[in-house]
Design an enzyme around this catalytic site. Structure first.
Site, PDB file in Angstrom:
ATOM      1  N   HIS A 104       0.842  -1.199   0.000  1.00 18.34           N
ATOM      2  CA  HIS A 104       0.000   0.000   0.000  1.00 18.34           C
ATOM      3  C   HIS A 104       0.874   1.245   0.000  1.00 18.34           C
ATOM      4  O   HIS A 104       1.901   1.294   0.687  1.00 18.34           O
ATOM      5  CB  HIS A 104      -0.922   0.007   1.224  1.00 18.34           C
ATOM      6  CG  HIS A 104      -1.902   1.141   1.225  1.00 18.34           C
ATOM      7  ND1 HIS A 104      -2.994   1.169   0.390  1.00 18.34           N
ATOM      8  CD2 HIS A 104      -1.933   2.289   1.947  1.00 18.34           C
ATOM      9  CE1 HIS A 104      -3.673   2.286   0.609  1.00 18.34           C
ATOM     10  NE2 HIS A 104      -3.050   2.980   1.545  1.00 18.34           N
ATOM     11  N   GLU A 434     -38.682 -14.526  -9.601  1.00 20.34           N
ATOM     12  CA  GLU A 434     -38.410 -15.837  -8.997  1.00 20.34           C
ATOM     13  C   GLU A 434     -39.077 -16.003  -7.635  1.00 20.34           C
ATOM     14  O   GLU A 434     -39.263 -17.122  -7.166  1.00 20.34           O
ATOM     15  CB  GLU A 434     -36.905 -16.043  -8.853  1.00 20.34           C
ATOM     16  CG  GLU A 434     -36.170 -16.281 -10.162  1.00 20.34           C
ATOM     17  CD  GLU A 434     -35.798 -17.739 -10.355  1.00 20.34           C
ATOM     18  OE1 GLU A 434     -35.989 -18.529  -9.408  1.00 20.34           O
ATOM     19  OE2 GLU A 434     -35.328 -18.074 -11.445  1.00 20.34           O
ATOM     20  N   ARG A 619     -44.502 -18.362 -15.871  1.00 20.46           N
ATOM     21  CA  ARG A 619     -44.259 -17.205 -15.015  1.00 20.46           C
ATOM     22  C   ARG A 619     -44.782 -15.973 -15.754  1.00 20.46           C
ATOM     23  O   ARG A 619     -44.103 -15.404 -16.598  1.00 20.46           O
ATOM     24  CB  ARG A 619     -42.759 -17.079 -14.716  1.00 20.46           C
ATOM     25  CG  ARG A 619     -42.444 -16.111 -13.586  1.00 20.46           C
ATOM     26  CD  ARG A 619     -40.954 -16.094 -13.308  1.00 20.46           C
ATOM     27  NE  ARG A 619     -40.502 -17.323 -12.681  1.00 20.46           N
ATOM     28  CZ  ARG A 619     -39.275 -17.817 -12.811  1.00 20.46           C
ATOM     29  NH1 ARG A 619     -38.392 -17.211 -13.569  1.00 20.46           N
ATOM     30  NH2 ARG A 619     -38.934 -18.929 -12.188  1.00 20.46           N
TER      31      ARG A 619
END
EC number: 2.1.2.13
Length: 660
Positions: A104, A434, A619
């Site tokens: 870093h 769903e 569906r």
């Protein structure tokens, strides 16, 4: 000791070379493809790896289970990350027995986060450094292995400090890597009380506020000098960039932003004057300060300003998590077409939204919602409307990775919902068709239909129940704590950028993309259980228009509502979809570039998805709520959607790939 390395930029090149010099075996290197919109002034890790004969990869999402499995097969003893831009999942971090370690660009725990090089200059620091630390789930928070300090000179700018940090990183790694190779890995916990966190910097952050102290303005110039985008201001509507400057004595009694002189070019700040040594008008060339003044038509006494406002009313800020996804990128386009919206977004990739990256009202950060919690909380607080669109939403993953589906789709999104409750922000949440599961109603009603799922030993329902549970939690927060929400349930949206052919190759795509891949590659179209399952396919343009109206929320009619968004008139079986797609494919002008049709193949769902799968016969949505709350009606025929989706994917296939 065998290492897998994640690396990018000059620091990545330094890290790779240091690991080799220390005698490690590098099994593979993961990097990023260069972004054409970025100024790539730095070294290429991929070219370095290729020259060294080391396998190198640049996946869009290295945390995808497919890549996690491939990295596991490499059996690394240790993992290093050198300026790799994406955070690594815990699954990857746990693959190496010796641990995973990141380099870093600051002296941790100070300046955690993004762009520490630039932030230390913005803040006028006199010292920074580099730190090697153990990687944990939270960014930059793991135990420190080693660090090296770097002095910041008063004449340092971003590029000179970058070179200093690269040298310091190489010295640090040359010193500590041999020790780590022998199994001696120092570990010093970070002091959380000393931690500071900084986010990503954007080009627009270079706008100068002349009412700030002159040292603050000068430090901003240093922090974003070339090859970074630069500090800038305006003379009327003319933008200009300042590449180098110096601090001058006090400018008493002069209004900030006033031009004191043009040769040299000096501008008053809150407590002094900034001399502009070099600069650039618009997209012109870099010139000295006095020539810049001449180009801009500046005279002593002129006032520099901020960009003219387009409207006195503040724009609506929309936060989209998962902005690079199918819905996210199309919604971004719709919002940016309206002047009064500003979009903030996060995702793990940017390929689908690359066309927006330079848009002044689009602010993007590449990141993972499971890791960048500080950034997300800050932007939930900052924005007006929040859309948490991140989810695993492909059926094969429900059976292949049910726990990951639950963790991402429920647990991570619940945290975001709680931020919305905490800061009293409106959330527009993507439920799913769903959730209706195996409902037997002829059409699914948001307020009346039962939500029916299969037995526990069918993990395909993990997605459905994760979404349903969040729906119920959001509803409860609305009832009990006043959360403003709208739940929308998409029904089989289709269109360009739905997903990718590469996702289809590993089985992680929607149905139409998988079918198109079969046509492109000349493989049989697989009809799961004969393809008799019926769905109502909805054009993405219809869907996005409905979603946009939910965000507008005229008369607050969408508050507390659940709204199906689908096209009941576009009902078709998967077999009918495949037949329509084949017909469009045969008529397409690029048809001659692809192999002959290989026929249909009936496949059992158990063999395709695994034993935990269970399908649904039909569906179909009721869209009464959408009509009533949004004044919306879908209008695009399924054939048009199929043809446009097919055209997008066929034109995305490389010419050489077509020929092969």
């Amino acid at each position: 000791m065998k290492a897998v390395i994640f690396a990018y930029h000059d620091m990545g090149c330094q890290g790779v070379q240091a690991v080799l010099d220390a005698g490690y075996e590098i099994a593979a290197i993961f990097t990023h493809a260069d972004n054409p919109a970025e100024n790539t002034f730095f070294g290429s890790v991929s070219r370095l790896a290729a020259g060294l004969g080391i396998p190198v990869y640049a996946p869009d999402n290295v945390n995808h289970p497919i890549w996690v499995d491939r990295i596991a097969e490499l059996a690394p003893d240790i993992i290093f990350s050198f300026y790799y831009r994406n955070l690594l999942s815990e699954e990857i971090l746990h693959l190496a027995p010796a641990g995973a370690f990141n380099l870093h660009g600051s002296l941790l725990p100070a300046y955690r986060g993004r762009a520490p090089l630039n932030w230390v200059l913005v803040n006028g620091e006199s010292e920074t450094g580099v730190t090697l630390h153990r990687m944990v789930k939270r960014a930059d928070a793991g135990e420190i292995v080693a660090s090296q300090r770097v002095a910041i000179a008063q004449d340092d700018v971003a590029l000179t400090l970058h070179h200093k940090l690269c040298q310091a990183a190489r010295q640090l790694l040359n010193s500590i890597l041999p020790t780590m190779k022998c199994g001696d890995i120092p570990s010093v916990p970070q002091r959380e009380s000393d931690a500071t966190y900084y986010g990503r910097r954007r080009p627009e952050d270079g706008l100068i506020d002349w009412h700030k102290p002159v040292s603050t303005v000068h430090n901003l110039v240093r922090a974003v000098a070339a090859p970074w985008p630069g500090a800038f201001s305006y003379n009327g509507s003319q933008k200009f960039t300042i590449w180098s400057s110096r601090i001058c004595p006090d400018a008493q009694g002069v209004l900030p932003g006033s031009v004191i002189s043009v040769s040299p070019l000096r501008v008053a700040c809150a407590d002094g004057a900034l001399e502009i040594i070099t600069g650039q008008a618009g997209d012109g060339i870099t010139v000295q300060g006095s020539q810049l003044a001449q180009t801009l038509g500046l005279v002593a006494g002129a006032r520099l300003n901020r960009p003219p406002a387009t409207s006195g009313k503040r724009r609506i800020r929309v936060l989209i998590l998962g902005v690079n996804g199918f819905i996210g990128n199309h919604l971004t386009e719709r919002l940016l077409n309206e002047e009064n919206y500003e979009v903030y977004g996060m995702d793990i990739g940017s390929n689908a939204i690359s066309r927006f990256l330079l848009h002044p009202r689009f602010h993007f950060v590449e990141g993972d919602i499971s890791i960048h919690s500080e950034w997300i909380e800050y932007h939930v607080k900052k924005c007006d409307v929040v859309l948490p669109l991140v989810a695993i939403a492909t059926p094969i993953e429900y059976t292949r990775n049910p726990l990951r589906v639950f963790e991402l789709d429920f647990e991570e999104n619940l945290r975001i919902i709680r931020y919305c409750v905490k800061y009293r922000k409106r959330v527009v949440f993507p439920s799913t068709s769903e959730v209706y599961g195996m409902c037997t109603d002829a059409s699914f009603d948001e307020d009346k239909s039962n939500l029916i799922v299969g037995p526990v030993n069918k993990p395909r329902w993990i997605y459905s129940v994760s979404k349903q549970l969040l729906d119920r939690v959001i509803w409860a927060y609305g009832e009990k704590e006043g959360l403003r929400f709208t739940l929308f349930r998409p029904f089989n949206w289709m269109g360009p950028r739905l997903d990718s052919l590469s996702a289809a190759r590993i089985g992680s795509s929607r149905a139409i993309t998988q079918l198109i891949l079969n046509l492109v590659e000349g493989t049989p179209i697989k009809l799961i259980d004969g393809g008799q399952q019926k769905r109502c396919f909805t054009d993405i343009r219809d869907g996005i228009e409905a979603l946009f109206r939910i965000i507008v929320n005229e008369g607050d009619r969408c508050d507390g509502k659940i709204i199906n968004i689908g096209n009941p008139d576009n009902e078709a079986s998967i077999q009918e979809l495949a037949t329509l797609l084949l017909d469009s494919f045969d008529k397409h002008p690029l048809r001659c570039h692809f192999p002959p049709f290989a026929g249909f193949q009936v496949v059992a769902s158990r063999s395709y998805y695994g034993k935990g799968y269970q399908d649904v016969a039909h569906r179909k949505p009721s869209i009464d709520n959408a009509r009533r709350c949004l004044g919306w009606e879908p209008s695009i025929a399924m054939r048009d959607t199929v043809e446009e989706t097919l055209d997008f994917f066929l034109r995305s296939v490389d010419v050489a790939e077509r020929a092969s």
